[in-house]
Design a protein around this motif. Structure first.
Motif, PDB file in Angstrom:
ATOM      1  N   ASP A   1       5.364   1.479  -0.919  1.00  0.00           N
ATOM      2  CA  ASP A   1       4.658   0.300  -1.407  1.00  0.00           C
ATOM      3  C   ASP A   1       5.700  -0.823  -1.424  1.00  0.00           C
ATOM      4  O   ASP A   1       6.904  -0.561  -1.391  1.00  0.00           O
ATOM      5  CB  ASP A   1       4.119   0.624  -2.811  1.00  0.00           C
TER       6      ASP A   1
ATOM      7  N   ASP B   1       5.483  -4.273  -3.582  1.00  0.00           N
ATOM      8  CA  ASP B   1       5.718  -4.974  -4.851  1.00  0.00           C
ATOM      9  C   ASP B   1       6.021  -4.006  -5.992  1.00  0.00           C
ATOM     10  O   ASP B   1       5.266  -3.064  -6.246  1.00  0.00           O
ATOM     11  CB  ASP B   1       4.504  -5.841  -5.196  1.00  0.00           C
ATOM     12  N   ASP B   2       7.125  -4.246  -6.646  1.00  0.00           N
ATOM     13  CA  ASP B   2       7.645  -3.389  -7.715  1.00  0.00           C
ATOM     14  C   ASP B   2       8.071  -1.998  -7.227  1.00  0.00           C
ATOM     15  O   ASP B   2       8.352  -1.120  -8.044  1.00  0.00           O
ATOM     16  CB  ASP B   2       6.676  -3.287  -8.905  1.00  0.00           C
ATOM     17  N   THR B   3       8.105  -1.827  -5.888  1.00  0.00           N
ATOM     18  CA  THR B   3       8.643  -0.576  -5.344  1.00  0.00           C
ATOM     19  C   THR B   3       9.907  -0.872  -4.530  1.00  0.00           C
ATOM     20  O   THR B   3      10.977  -0.369  -4.861  1.00  0.00           O
ATOM     21  CB  THR B   3       7.589   0.159  -4.501  1.00  0.00           C
TER      22      THR B   3
ATOM     23  N   ASP C   1       4.513   2.415  -7.185  1.00  0.00           N
ATOM     24  CA  ASP C   1       4.609   2.269  -8.648  1.00  0.00           C
ATOM     25  C   ASP C   1       3.269   2.373  -9.368  1.00  0.00           C
ATOM     26  O   ASP C   1       3.232   2.476 -10.583  1.00  0.00           O
ATOM     27  CB  ASP C   1       5.260   0.923  -9.007  1.00  0.00           C
ATOM     28  N   ARG C   2       2.162   2.314  -8.627  1.00  0.00           N
ATOM     29  CA  ARG C   2       0.853   2.304  -9.315  1.00  0.00           C
ATOM     30  C   ARG C   2       0.140   3.636  -9.155  1.00  0.00           C
ATOM     31  O   ARG C   2      -0.298   3.981  -8.052  1.00  0.00           O
ATOM     32  CB  ARG C   2      -0.032   1.189  -8.767  1.00  0.00           C
TER      33      ARG C   2
ATOM     34  N   ASP D   1      -1.345   3.753  -5.487  1.00  0.00           N
ATOM     35  CA  ASP D   1      -0.356   4.387  -4.618  1.00  0.00           C
ATOM     36  C   ASP D   1      -0.436   5.913  -4.654  1.00  0.00           C
ATOM     37  O   ASP D   1      -0.474   6.566  -3.620  1.00  0.00           O
ATOM     38  CB  ASP D   1       1.061   3.963  -5.054  1.00  0.00           C
TER      39      ASP D   1
HETATM   40 MG   LIG Z   1       3.403  -2.034  -6.293  1.00  0.00          MG
END
Ligand SMILES: [Mg+2]
Length: 254
Positions: A17, A19-21, A203-204, A208
């Motif tokens: 992923d 974003d935020d990964t 992250d989700r 994910d």
């Molecule tokens: Mg993410």
């Protein structure tokens, strides 16, 4: 020299992923609707310069915001991918403009997408991707983003991440978003691998991880300190708090 194909190991690719990964949003300096509005104002200026009969700028931004929320909520019932071009077309329509008179490609360029201030790779993102490369893994990316991939590529380029990626897709381009199995199948096809050959890192849990599990990939939940998502019954195969923890897991899986 490009690393050799991993012909003997089971896992041959790692798919991330975004974003935020791969990139860390914990320091973002602008939030929510404001992220899009600074670009939308440039679209407004572009359309006004073309002599389009524009509503007030605030009205135009508000309309876009409403279309955006409505479209994402609707998409969550089917996991259809929402694209920026669709959102724009609908905003133009609802603003009383003739969509056929407007070149969408030029309009998307006028949107002038840029990295979000304060967002940056994690301290170990480069080293982890470098190590994967050196060990011969293919690297993929799936992001649930309405932007076309070429826009997100502008960010990846600035962050120095673009060259690591063998294949990358957005949900806006693909027409499906995670957790829909079709978006996982699409990246597997691009990487020419089977689900059993891939590890997915995100992250989700509900997007994910649930999607990766259903599609038959090995799932790794990245759970950094700044995020607090409920698992809601989703079970990742592995959970890590930073990307470099991925390497020993891969060694174990190989
Ligand atoms: Mg993410």
């Amino acid at each position: 020299m490009y690393p050799p194909e991993r012909t003997t190991a089971r896992i041959t690719a790692v798919i991330f992923d975004l974003d935020d990964t791969l990139i860390d949003w914990s320091g973002q300096e602008i939030h929510g609707a404001a992220i899009g509005y600074r670009h939308l104002r440039q679209v407004y200026t572009y359309l006004a310069a073309q002599g389009q009969p524009m509503p007030e700028q605030d009205e135009f931004l508000h309309c876009f915001g409403q279309v955006l929320v409505y479209s994402w909520n609707e998409a969550k019932t089917t996991w259809a991918g929402v694209s920026l071009a669709q959102i724009m077309a609908r905003t133009l329509q609802e603003s009383g403009l003739d969509v056929n008179q407007i070149n969408m490609e030029d309009l998307l360029r006028a949107y002038n997408w840029q990295p979000v201030p304060g967002v940056r790779p994690y301290p170990d993102t480069h080293a982890t991707l470098q190590a994967l490369r050196q060990n011969g893994y293919k690297i993929g990316l799936i992001t649930n983003a309405m932007q076309p991939m070429w826009m997100r590529d502008l960010e990846l380029e600035v962050y120095g991440l673009l060259d690591y990626l063998d294949a990358r897709i957005t949900s806006g381009d693909t027409g499906y978003m995670k957790p829909h199995p079709a978006i996982y199948q699409h990246i597997l096809d691009l990487l020419a691998i089977t689900p059993a050959q891939a590890v997915f890192v995100g992250d989700r849990p509900e997007n994910d991880i649930a999607g990766a599990n259903a599609a038959g990939l090995t799932s790794v939940l990245l759970n950094p300190p700044h995020l607090q998502y409920d698992l809601n019954g989703t079970q990742p195969d592995y959970t890590i708090t930073n990307l470099s923890e991925l390497l020993p897991i891969l060694a174990e899986l190989a």
